[in-house]
Design a protein around this motif. Structure first.
Motif: not given
Length: 113
Positions: A1-4, A8-9, A14-15
């Motif tokens: 999975m490519k993580v943009s 991430l933002e 959610i965290y």
């Protein structure tokens, strides 16, 4: 999975939502229950205004859904995967507290080769 960066933002948001113990308690209660605010208040033993505020945040981030029936609004867990993530973190924390190595840890994988 490519993580943009955008992905991430959103994950960080959610965290942050999950960084509140009362929200996590509400999510666990709703895991197997559809409940109105008064039932949630009784279960998590928090004041109604606080529960309503936490539910609004959980709803905004699509972690719970709500369904109006008559004069009551019923909430339920929208995405059960979110609790799998919380369970994984609790597993991590329980190993930390006990000072035990984590199953499938990076060092274990290398020592078993």
């Amino acid at each position: 999975m490519k993580v943009s960066n955008a992905l991430l933002e959103e994950a960080v948001k959610i965290y942050k939502v999950l960084s509140n113990i009362n929200r996590i308690k509400i999510l666990y209660f709703l895991e197997n229950n559809e409940a109105d605010v008064s039932s949630i208040v009784a279960h998590v033993e928090l004041p109604q205004p606080m529960v309503s505020h936490q539910l609004a945040i959980l709803y905004r981030y699509q972690l719970v859904t709500k369904n109006k029936k008559g004069t009551h609004v019923y909430y339920c867990l929208d995405d059960p995967h979110i609790l799998e993530m919380v369970d994984a973190m609790l597993g991590h924390v329980s190993h930390e507290i006990k000072g035990e190595p984590h199953p499938y840890s990076h060092t274990e994988q290398h020592s078993n080769k």
